[in-house]
Write a protein that holds these residues in place. Sequence first.
Motif, short mmCIF file in Angstrom:
data_model
loop_
_atom_site.label_atom_id
_atom_site.label_comp_id
_atom_site.label_asym_id
_atom_site.label_seq_id
_atom_site.Cartn_x
_atom_site.Cartn_y
_atom_site.Cartn_z
N ILE A 158 5.27 -10.01 3.46
CA ILE A 158 5.81 -9.07 4.43
C ILE A 158 5.46 -9.59 5.82
O ILE A 158 4.29 -9.85 6.12
CB ILE A 158 5.23 -7.65 4.27
N ARG A 160 6.68 -9.38 10.27
CA ARG A 160 7.29 -8.53 11.30
C ARG A 160 8.15 -9.42 12.18
O ARG A 160 7.75 -10.52 12.56
CB ARG A 160 6.22 -7.82 12.13
N ARG A 161 9.35 -8.93 12.50
CA ARG A 161 10.27 -9.73 13.31
C ARG A 161 9.65 -10.09 14.66
O ARG A 161 9.92 -11.16 15.20
CB ARG A 161 11.57 -8.96 13.54
N ALA A 274 7.99 -3.20 1.39
CA ALA A 274 8.13 -3.14 2.85
C ALA A 274 9.08 -2.03 3.26
O ALA A 274 8.79 -1.25 4.18
CB ALA A 274 8.62 -4.49 3.38
N GLN A 275 10.22 -1.93 2.57
CA GLN A 275 11.19 -0.89 2.88
C GLN A 275 10.59 0.49 2.67
O GLN A 275 10.78 1.41 3.48
CB GLN A 275 12.43 -1.06 2.01
N VAL A 278 8.02 1.19 5.46
CA VAL A 278 8.71 1.47 6.73
C VAL A 278 9.25 2.90 6.71
O VAL A 278 9.11 3.66 7.68
CB VAL A 278 9.84 0.46 6.98
N ASP A 286 10.06 -3.06 12.16
CA ASP A 286 10.54 -4.44 12.07
C ASP A 286 9.92 -5.21 10.91
O ASP A 286 10.11 -6.43 10.80
CB ASP A 286 10.30 -5.18 13.39
N TYR A 288 9.60 -6.75 7.27
CA TYR A 288 10.64 -7.20 6.32
C TYR A 288 10.01 -8.06 5.24
O TYR A 288 8.99 -8.73 5.46
CB TYR A 288 11.74 -7.96 7.04
N PHE A 290 10.01 -11.28 2.37
CA PHE A 290 10.60 -12.59 2.18
C PHE A 290 9.79 -13.37 1.15
O PHE A 290 8.68 -12.96 0.77
CB PHE A 290 10.67 -13.37 3.50
#
Length: 390
Positions: A158, A160-161, A274-275, A278, A286, A288, A290
């Motif tokens: 996880i 963060r943008r 993560a979703q 959030v 932000d 996400y 991956f």
Amino acid sequence: MRRVRSCVFLTSLLVTAPLFAQASWQSIQNEAKGQTVWFNAWGGDQAVNRYLDWVSTEVKTHYDITLNIVHLADAADAVKRIQTESRAGRQTKGSVDLLWVNGENFRTLKEAGLLQTGWATMLPDWRYVDTTKPVSEDFALPTDGAESPWGGAQLTFIGRRATLPAALRDPQALFDYAQRHPGKVSYPRPPDFTGTAFLEQLLLSLTHDPDALKRAPDPHTLEQVTAPLWAYLDKLHPFLWREGNDFPPSPARMDALLASGSLNLSLTFNPAHAQQKVASGELPADAYPFGFEKGMLGNVHFVAIPANSSASAGAKVVANFLLSPPAQIRKADPAIWGDPSVLDPQKLPAPLAASLRQHTPGGLPVVLAEPHAAWVNALEQEWLRRYGTR
């Protein structure tokens, strides 16, 4: 709302019943009525706990089963209890009726003959299971019907943008990022399950002999097979949080450090985590998920029934409910838990299939099979020897 939910539940029963040996299953359900089932499950996540509270209410309403959840910090605690009861000659009326078990603990119990076998594939809702998933083996060991699948899992980073605009493609990219952002990367301290899985992930990516991981470690080749992992960690650790002299105790702690800005990465074994976090406000908007480009370690998680269960019939009914389409759809919803389903949407009636697909994450990396179960202990012991005494 209750009425709609009940209709969906009954629809599930109607499409299930004609395809199963009704007489035998009806007899199990009759025996289960009034039973108290002690379900020992990991209790380290509030979304999981809330979901299991809902399961308790449902099985009480529909089956007259009292489901008591024993929240565990580590499933090994329940395994030790089962082993102690066996040594004391307690062959019936055990204290654990249903256990959320990982591969390492499954091996321990199965090899000692402490689990019921042959029941899982006889559950009515087994018919909906996606058998292309690894549901017939656990950590490379045949399940022999001793475990019922109830969720999927895949190791997932996880970010963060704001601090990690693009996903890290491989271990080298992770190292480069840690070097550029000292103190902002870490992983859970083994033997935390996710921490050990991170070691396995790196080993799968780095070793020159991946086939060796399909078998129990060979003492003669162990050092050679694992050398790239330890060389990588030796380089990585000085750039980690607290310079690799301390590690977060759990993924939950990593989430908190990510949310506070102390870390730029967290780890989870749930692609929808993560979703879900959030949505609950526990992680910034932000955040996400991956994974590495060539794939991430994945598995299926199971429930098992100890051989000395005091409520075997009730445990089977609960396990079947956990497999039922309504329970799987609810569990897959990130607003509830976000745990991936083990069902195949193509085997479901169209309305249920559509609901399940709505909560099926897309764009996940390739699932890499877990190494043989014996690698868990081998990696943990060597990690503790090298890094655990600092």
